[in-house]
Design an enzyme around this catalytic site. Structure first.
Site, PDB file in Angstrom:
ATOM      1  N   GLU A   1       0.870  -1.178   0.000  1.00  0.00           N
ATOM      2  CA  GLU A   1       0.000   0.000   0.000  1.00  0.00           C
ATOM      3  C   GLU A   1       0.901   1.220   0.000  1.00  0.00           C
ATOM      4  OE1 GLU A   1      -3.149   0.078  -0.384  1.00  0.00           O
ATOM      5  OE2 GLU A   1      -3.564  -2.055  -0.196  1.00  0.00           O
TER       6      GLU A   1
ATOM      7  N   CYS B   1      -1.892   9.238   2.291  1.00  0.00           N
ATOM      8  CA  CYS B   1      -1.549   8.657   0.998  1.00  0.00           C
ATOM      9  C   CYS B   1      -2.581   8.977  -0.078  1.00  0.00           C
ATOM     10  CB  CYS B   1      -1.376   7.148   1.120  1.00  0.00           C
ATOM     11  SG  CYS B   1      -2.812   6.301   1.808  1.00  0.00           S
TER      12      CYS B   1
END
Length: 488
Positions: free
Chosen positions: A222, A257
């Site tokens: 991720e 993110c």
């Protein structure tokens, strides 16, 4: 060896090997694979977060000056939802899936059996240190694995609290926390795992993947990237500005993110958008945002200096149209908007991960597709428009981990959607059942009895047998009958 003993001794390769061996023994006993154990551990995590909410809020305040509301909503609330969904759905997720078998194997039945991978490693990030640590752990536990969690040392208060709380609430024979920095992570990565789940940046992601490749260990990465936000002129400008601000500065002050990394809009509309952003930013954070209690600070001096370098580059320093204030002693940078930054500037060549928001202008909004697709694939991409045709084009032409139309970051909370990247923004996905799947092997099982055994599959391969087998492979039932009876 207990969790406390691990924390007291130097954690090196020998200690890591011993830990993995211990957890493999626990997994091999079969205890983690029962429905009852999985449910008990998810319930324990849920109880832990409910009972220790104040400590969690305090730890995140210490590490990031994170506003308590952000912690409650984005970390505690989302994690509680993950636990509740898992508790409700786990029995169904664990059930074998019946599938059709083939005429070639008649009579037979077939199913797909979910089974745990074994002993897995979760390496988490500092920006959402509880959610990004515990959410994958829920998936790993739900799937029946033994788990080692390595929290980020960049959020030390959160890391220490996670080690303390998981040691208290969880089954330490199968779930363990290892604190530390590069040396400890390196020692862990030298071991053979059945899966590694890493959240962080692409540079470390490549190191993780290279280490995993030595043992042919599968990975979920991720990562991040430059998540674009395309803004049309036919929008509700006030709502658009508020939603961009919420996703950019209301989520860890840009240290997320999936935070909007840059905006693309038309030259004519850009001034209107900038004015709307200025107005709403002042409404949210006041005239002196450095003093606001609703903005997280920058996590460390290294990240502070990195962001200042992006902002102070010669070719962009005169592009600031709002903000720019900074306080190094408090590691605070005010929300900052930059207009018409050069495409070859530092701020447009790397993920910002902070409170700086550059705006790129184009003549026609369709040009945004070329801007986005000229870079690496982002983790998220956002579009604000009322044009249905343009929405369709955006979904078709933009490749990203996830897309959101007319808002930012909220797709993260929808547990029926997979969350993950593509290309440089990562591989694999989680959330809801996707977390369970990330740590599960889907084992194929075919069942046959001893009746109906045909000589067709056995030598000698006569002409009749060959004709029958060819027809069988082709699914040509009439051809099989003709071959068996010698009909032309």
């Amino acid at each position: 060896m207990s969790g406390e003993e691990y924390s007291e001794k130097k954690f090196d390769g020998e200690a890591a090997s011993s830990l993995v061996k211990e957890l493999r023994g626990s997994f091999s006993s079969g205890k983690t694979q029962s429905y009852e154990w999985r449910i008990s551990q998810v319930k324990a995590l849920l109880k832990m977060v409910v009972e220790q909410q104040d400590q969690i809020i305090h730890a995140l305040r210490s590490d990031l000056a994170k506003p308590p509301l952000e912690t409650v909503v984005y970390e505690i609330g989302m994690f509680k939802n993950s636990c509740e969904v898992t508790l409700k759905e786990l029995k169904q997720w664990m059930a074998p899936e019946k599938v059709k078998s083939s005429i070639t194997t008649f009579p037979s039945s077939a199913e797909i059996v979910p089974e745990p991978l074994g002993v897995v490693l979760v390496i988490s990030a500092w920006n959402y240190p509880f959610l990004l640590s515990l959410d994958p752990v829920v998936g790993a536990i739900a799937a029946g694995n033994a788990v080692v969690l390595k929290p980020s040392e960049i959020a030390p208060a959160s890391s220490s609290l996670l080690a303390k709380l998981l040691g208290k609430y969880m089954d330490n024979s199968s779930i363990r926390v290892v604190e530390g920095a590069v040396d400890e992570t390196t020692a862990l990565l030298q071991q053979k795992w059945d899966k590694i789940f890493y959240t962080g940046n692409g540079k470390v992601g490549r190191i993780v993947m290279a280490a995993a490749a030595k043992h042919l260990t599968p990975v979920v990465l991720e990562l991040g990237g430059k998540s674009p936000t395309v803004v049309d002129s036919n929008v509700n400008l006030e709502v658009t500005a508020r939603r961009i601000i919420s996703g950019k500065w209301g989520c860890n002050n840009g240290q997320a993110c999936i935070s909007p990394d840059y905006i693309i809009t038309t030259k004519d509309f850009a001034p209107l958008l900038v004015d709307a952003l200025k107005t709403e930013l002042e409404n949210f954070f006041g005239k002196n945002p450095l003093e606001s209690n609703d903005l997280s600070r920058i996590v460390s001096s290294n990240h502070f200096n990195r962001l200042i370098k992006l902002m102070d580059e010669d070719k962009v320093s005169d592009k600031i149209v709002y903000g720019g204030a900074k306080d190094e002693s408090k590691l605070r940078i005010a929300p900052t908007i930059l207009l018409d930054v050069p495409r070859d500037s530092l701020i447009m060549s790397e993920e910002i991960f902070g409170p700086l928001l550059p705006i790129i202008t184009v003549n026609k909004l369709e040009e945004s597709f070329d801007v986005i697709n000229s870079g690496t694939k982002p983790l998220a991409a956002y579009l604000f428009t009322n044009d249905n045709k343009f929405k369709e084009q955006f979904v078709k032409k933009v490749s990203a981990g996830g897309l959101l139309i007319n808002d930012t970051v909220l797709h993260l909370v929808v547990c029926t959607l997979p969350f993950g990247g593509v290309g440089d923004s990562g591989m694999g996905a989680y959330h809801g059942k996707f977390s369970f799947d990330a740590f599960t092997h889907r084992k194929a099982v075919l069942y046959r009895g001893f009746t109906g055994d045909s000589s067709l599959r056995y030598p000698p391969y006569t002409d009749t047998k060959q004709k029958c087998m060819k027809a069988l492979v082709a699914g040509d039932v009439p051809g099989i009958v003709r071959a068996l009876f010698g009909w032309s």
